[in-house]
Design a protein around this motif. Structure first.
Motif, mmCIF file in Angstrom:
data_model
loop_
_atom_site.group_PDB
_atom_site.id
_atom_site.type_symbol
_atom_site.label_atom_id
_atom_site.label_comp_id
_atom_site.label_asym_id
_atom_site.label_seq_id
_atom_site.Cartn_x
_atom_site.Cartn_y
_atom_site.Cartn_z
ATOM 1 N N SER A 178 0.842 -1.200 0.000
ATOM 2 C CA SER A 178 0.000 0.000 0.000
ATOM 3 C C SER A 178 0.874 1.246 0.000
ATOM 4 N N TYR A 179 0.327 2.330 -0.476
ATOM 5 C CA TYR A 179 1.000 3.626 -0.412
ATOM 6 C C TYR A 179 0.258 4.500 0.584
ATOM 7 N N ILE A 180 0.985 5.392 1.232
ATOM 8 C CA ILE A 180 0.321 6.414 2.034
ATOM 9 C C ILE A 180 0.113 7.617 1.111
ATOM 10 N N GLU B 258 -4.064 5.445 3.800
ATOM 11 C CA GLU B 258 -3.426 4.263 3.238
ATOM 12 C C GLU B 258 -4.226 3.804 2.028
ATOM 13 N N ARG B 259 -3.530 3.673 0.903
ATOM 14 C CA ARG B 259 -4.210 3.206 -0.309
ATOM 15 C C ARG B 259 -3.658 1.825 -0.657
ATOM 16 N N VAL B 260 -4.520 0.826 -0.552
ATOM 17 C CA VAL B 260 -4.081 -0.556 -0.782
ATOM 18 C C VAL B 260 -3.981 -0.812 -2.285
ATOM 19 N N ILE B 261 -2.831 -1.288 -2.733
ATOM 20 C CA ILE B 261 -2.631 -1.560 -4.164
ATOM 21 C C ILE B 261 -2.665 -3.066 -4.425
ATOM 22 N N LEU B 262 -1.934 -3.828 -3.625
ATOM 23 C CA LEU B 262 -1.928 -5.290 -3.771
ATOM 24 C C LEU B 262 -2.407 -5.880 -2.455
ATOM 25 N N GLY C 265 -4.858 -4.596 -16.998
ATOM 26 C CA GLY C 265 -5.514 -3.932 -15.874
ATOM 27 C C GLY C 265 -5.554 -2.445 -16.139
ATOM 28 N N PRO C 266 -6.582 -1.773 -15.609
ATOM 29 C CA PRO C 266 -6.708 -0.342 -15.856
ATOM 30 C C PRO C 266 -5.506 0.434 -15.334
ATOM 31 N N SER C 267 -5.334 1.624 -15.876
ATOM 32 C CA SER C 267 -4.278 2.511 -15.421
ATOM 33 C C SER C 267 -4.470 2.765 -13.927
ATOM 34 N N GLY C 268 -3.392 2.683 -13.163
ATOM 35 C CA GLY C 268 -3.487 2.934 -11.729
ATOM 36 C C GLY C 268 -3.852 1.714 -10.907
ATOM 37 N N SER C 269 -4.026 0.560 -11.566
ATOM 38 C CA SER C 269 -4.418 -0.640 -10.803
ATOM 39 C C SER C 269 -3.249 -1.269 -10.058
ATOM 40 N N GLY C 270 -2.020 -0.847 -10.382
ATOM 41 C CA GLY C 270 -0.867 -1.343 -9.621
ATOM 42 C C GLY C 270 0.063 -2.257 -10.397
ATOM 43 N N LYS C 271 -0.049 -2.241 -11.726
ATOM 44 C CA LYS C 271 0.765 -3.143 -12.548
ATOM 45 C C LYS C 271 2.267 -2.848 -12.405
ATOM 46 N N THR C 272 2.619 -1.563 -12.480
ATOM 47 C CA THR C 272 4.033 -1.192 -12.355
ATOM 48 C C THR C 272 4.538 -1.496 -10.945
ATOM 49 N N THR C 273 3.679 -1.236 -9.952
ATOM 50 C CA THR C 273 4.035 -1.561 -8.567
ATOM 51 C C THR C 273 4.313 -3.054 -8.438
ATOM 52 N N LEU C 274 3.434 -3.866 -9.016
ATOM 53 C CA LEU C 274 3.615 -5.325 -8.946
ATOM 54 C C LEU C 274 4.941 -5.742 -9.597
HETATM 55 N N1 ADP Z 1 5.516 6.250 -5.069
HETATM 56 C C1 ADP Z 1 4.189 6.310 -4.953
HETATM 57 N N2 ADP Z 1 3.617 6.942 -3.901
HETATM 58 C C2 ADP Z 1 2.268 7.003 -3.777
HETATM 59 N N3 ADP Z 1 1.415 6.443 -4.658
HETATM 60 C C3 ADP Z 1 1.929 5.823 -5.724
HETATM 61 C C4 ADP Z 1 3.344 5.722 -5.943
HETATM 62 N N4 ADP Z 1 3.540 5.024 -7.110
HETATM 63 C C5 ADP Z 1 2.331 4.723 -7.574
HETATM 64 N N5 ADP Z 1 1.359 5.188 -6.757
HETATM 65 C C6 ADP Z 1 -0.092 5.014 -6.941
HETATM 66 O O1 ADP Z 1 -0.401 3.631 -6.882
HETATM 67 C C7 ADP Z 1 -1.375 3.280 -7.850
HETATM 68 C C8 ADP Z 1 -0.843 2.201 -8.765
HETATM 69 O O2 ADP Z 1 0.225 2.728 -9.552
HETATM 70 P P1 ADP Z 1 0.974 1.896 -10.681
HETATM 71 O O3 ADP Z 1 1.525 0.673 -10.065
HETATM 72 O O4 ADP Z 1 1.921 2.810 -11.348
HETATM 73 O O5 ADP Z 1 -0.257 1.501 -11.640
HETATM 74 P P2 ADP Z 1 -0.286 1.042 -13.165
HETATM 75 O O6 ADP Z 1 1.109 0.677 -13.588
HETATM 76 O O7 ADP Z 1 -1.231 -0.126 -13.191
HETATM 77 O O8 ADP Z 1 -0.841 2.174 -13.952
HETATM 78 C C9 ADP Z 1 -1.720 4.583 -8.565
HETATM 79 O O9 ADP Z 1 -2.882 5.093 -7.969
HETATM 80 C C10 ADP Z 1 -0.536 5.469 -8.307
HETATM 81 O O10 ADP Z 1 -0.915 6.820 -8.281
#
Ligand code: ADP
Ligand code: MG
Length: 233
Positions: free
Chosen positions: A13-15, A20-24, A41-50
């Motif tokens: 999750s990110y703060i 707290e915003r839960v991503i995975l 997955g839609p933009s912002g769903s957390g693909k890059t984070t994963l």
């Molecule tokens: N470093 C960060 N700090 C806070 N929020 C973040 C950070 N990186 C990404 N996010 C948020 O987490 C969510 C998922 O991001 P991301 O993994 O980039 O999604 P995707 O690649 O699916 O578009 C988005 O809402 C993004 O704004």
């Protein structure tokens, strides 16, 4: 088929603005060896984070990652996992801009402990040639190559360290449709002819249609998208 990458109860999750915003959320999934996966997955769903987490660039708040049955943090170590197990291909190529194409590939070869052929320079030129980068282009500063050519260099670089698992984040996002098809054909060949496991994050239907398995990131979890074949038609 054997498992190459197993994810167990990954939480992240990110703060954001004090919240707290839960991503995975309790994400578990198993990727099999030698397959070409696309993650949608839609933009912002957390693909890059994963991808950051499964490539060891960032660490999950909790959960475990196993590479070929070994715990990535406790048994392999993140540093060795990054050096010897995986490669990443980025949307914006991330090549070293002041080096030639072949120098970029050689650099990757120097950043792994994996066993590589002795004649590295020859191997680097051959690898590039396989992907359409002939010697005269291989000797150019990378930024003088077209986008499609730079992505081919990035793929050659990803392969140069002799890893079995390759991640790509929107690798065709900056390319036209014809070049996109060529790049995807390369990923197909790498998995089907050379047994590499390829995990590509993409928005493109063209890309996902050419993959073996489509996986959707939604609600913090990965879901296999059923194909016609799965239903027995
Ligand atoms: N470093 C960060 N700090 C806070 N929020 C973040 C950070 N990186 C990404 N996010 C948020 O987490 C969510 C998922 O991001 P991301 O993994 O980039 O999604 P995707 O690649 O699916 O578009 C988005 O809402 C993004 O704004
Ligand atoms: Mg992204």
């Amino acid at each position: 088929m054997a498992s190459i990458l197993r994810l167990e109860n990954i939480n992240y999750s990110y703060i954001d603005g004090g919240y707290e915003r839960v991503i995975l959320e309790d994400l578990s999934f198993e990727f099999e060896e030698g397959k070409f996966y696309t993650v949608l997955g839609p933009s912002g769903s957390g693909k890059t984070t994963l991808l950051s987490i499964i490539s060891g660039l960032d660490t999950a708040k909790s959960g475990e990652i196993y590479f070929k049955g070994k715990n990535v943090v406790r048994e392999l170590g993140l540093h060795k996992y990054r050096r010897n197990a995986i490669s990443i291909v980025f949307q914006s190529y991330n090549l070293i801009s002041y080096l030639t194409a072949v120098e970029n590939v050689l650099l990757a070869m120097s950043e792994t402990d994996n066993k590589l052929p002795k004649d590295r320079k020859n191997v680097a030129y051959n690898l590039l040639r396989r992907f359409g980068i002939v010697k005269t282009k291989a000797d150019r500063i990378v930024t003088q190559l077209s986008g499609g050519e730079q992505q081919r260099v990035a793929i050659a670089r990803a392969l140069a360290s002799n890893v079995d698992l390759i991640f790509a984040d929107e690798p065709t996002g900056n390319l036209d449709t014809a070049t996109e098809k060529e790049i995807i054909a390369i990923f197909n060949e790498l998995s089907h002819e050379f047994g590499k496991t390829i995990i590509v994050v993409t928005h493109s239907d063209t890309v996902s249609a050419m993959s073996d398995e489509r996986v959707l990131l939604r609600g913090g979890k990965l879901h296999t998208i059923a194909t016609v074949a799965d239903k027995g038609f």
